[in-house]
Design an enzyme around this catalytic site. Sequence first.
Site, PDB file in Angstrom:
ATOM      1  N   ASP A 117      58.096  67.566  63.084  1.00  0.00           N
ATOM      2  CA  ASP A 117      57.168  66.108  62.914  1.00  0.00           C
ATOM      3  C   ASP A 117      57.961  65.825  61.403  1.00  0.00           C
ATOM      4  O   ASP A 117      57.783  66.462  60.548  1.00  0.00           O
ATOM      5  CB  ASP A 117      55.716  66.521  62.593  1.00  0.00           C
ATOM      6  CG  ASP A 117      54.928  65.399  62.454  1.00  0.00           C
ATOM      7  OD1 ASP A 117      55.343  64.090  62.171  1.00  0.00           O
ATOM      8  OD2 ASP A 117      53.678  65.376  62.601  1.00  0.00           O
TER       9      ASP A 117
ATOM     10  N   HIS B 146      56.523  63.544  59.577  1.00  0.00           N
ATOM     11  CA  HIS B 146      55.559  62.784  58.689  1.00  0.00           C
ATOM     12  C   HIS B 146      54.827  63.449  57.646  1.00  0.00           C
ATOM     13  O   HIS B 146      53.754  63.757  57.592  1.00  0.00           O
ATOM     14  CB  HIS B 146      54.497  62.229  59.819  1.00  0.00           C
ATOM     15  CG  HIS B 146      54.671  61.439  60.984  1.00  0.00           C
ATOM     16  ND1 HIS B 146      55.354  61.928  61.983  1.00  0.00           N
ATOM     17  CD2 HIS B 146      54.790  59.944  60.987  1.00  0.00           C
ATOM     18  CE1 HIS B 146      55.686  60.721  62.799  1.00  0.00           C
ATOM     19  NE2 HIS B 146      55.405  59.826  61.831  1.00  0.00           N
TER      20      HIS B 146
ATOM     21  N   CYS C 281      59.979  57.418  60.297  1.00  0.00           N
ATOM     22  CA  CYS C 281      59.767  58.540  61.360  1.00  0.00           C
ATOM     23  C   CYS C 281      60.931  58.516  62.406  1.00  0.00           C
ATOM     24  O   CYS C 281      61.340  59.490  62.749  1.00  0.00           O
ATOM     25  CB  CYS C 281      58.479  58.436  61.746  1.00  0.00           C
ATOM     26  SG  CYS C 281      57.805  56.983  62.743  1.00  0.00           S
TER      27      CYS C 281
END
Length: 389
Positions: free
Chosen positions: A286, A288, A75
């Site tokens: 993001d 993820h 990440c």
Amino acid sequence: MEYEASLGSYENGALCYEDFPTTSEPLYLLGEKYSTIYDRDELKHDILSRIWFTYRRNYSHIGGCGPNNDTGWGCMLRCGQMMLAQALVLRHLGRKWRWNPQVYDQNYWKILKMFQDKKTSIYSIHQIASMGDSEGKAVGQWFGPNTIAQVLKKISIYDGWSNLVVHVAMDNTVIESDIRDLCQCDSKKSKQSDINGTDKEGFTNCDFESHPSSYIAPDRILKSERWKPLLLIIPLRLGLTDINPVYFDSLKSCLGLKQSVGIIGGKPNHAHYFVGYLGDELIYLDPHTTQVYVDLEAKSSTDVTYHCPFPGRMKLTQLDPSVAVGFYCGTEEEFDDLCLTFSKFIIEKSKNPMFELHKVRPAHLPASDSDFYTHYSSHSTGLFSFYSS
């Protein structure tokens, strides 16, 4: 002692999206000011135009026998890629550039391919993860903001097309003279002969066997520009276990500057790339979600999965105290303006400044980045540590 965020592995996040509220408060996105009442379409197109990197799977194994996906550990690496990609967009396309999937933009595609998930791409997950080994991070381990900043600095020296100086501020301190020495052509000429002698094989853990188009040896870099474009990254520790609220306004102010390329950080165990703010909320991209590897060299390839239509929002109070703020200065005038703004910030926040600004390097601080650029080939693992006061 080097401070690292507690931004560890995290499984796929749900892709839920709540639209921006209609409010009279301005929304700032990487230096641009928007109204959520009158500018919604322009705002959404601006967000969609940012390059979005996420977990990927089914790419070639890192190092030949390592992982072929970065779910759960990549990440922060992806967030670092996004910050760097934004700097390259400013460098080669400009802040007003907008993504149009129906129009082929050669420079945009060149930037995107530099981040492909393959070992021959200069800013790939393969190169970043492998270079992390010199920072004490084995392939498959998560990075903190400090680590990704150091790795990007090392790798960028091989991007002759962008000719970017990546400076990572030490000691929560920005030294103007150090940056000018690195970015002004005249001061770099005396150092160029040492860089010219740097051999590819001396660049630890990087493999450019097939000589991708993004790679230009340092001795071929043109010196015609008066100022080498600058990516300034400032790693910060803004609290012990929780972020100190006295820094909220300063963080938001950074995102409102025209030189901003965002902030990398996140929640504990969950890294984000922050691109703006609205009220007491940060706006982020993001990483993820795990997407399938895309070969951008294939004729049938599409870049749609590199653009995010649904940014996230989170309260400033949720932010992990370990972050890194980034700024891009394409000209010396932009750097002068940034330093002037920093000075105003520090005066206004005299009791709680996020970092210090000095015209010249104080005697008690360690050596500057110029040593890194001058002697990189023989000191490729001689890294700079970051300390919080």
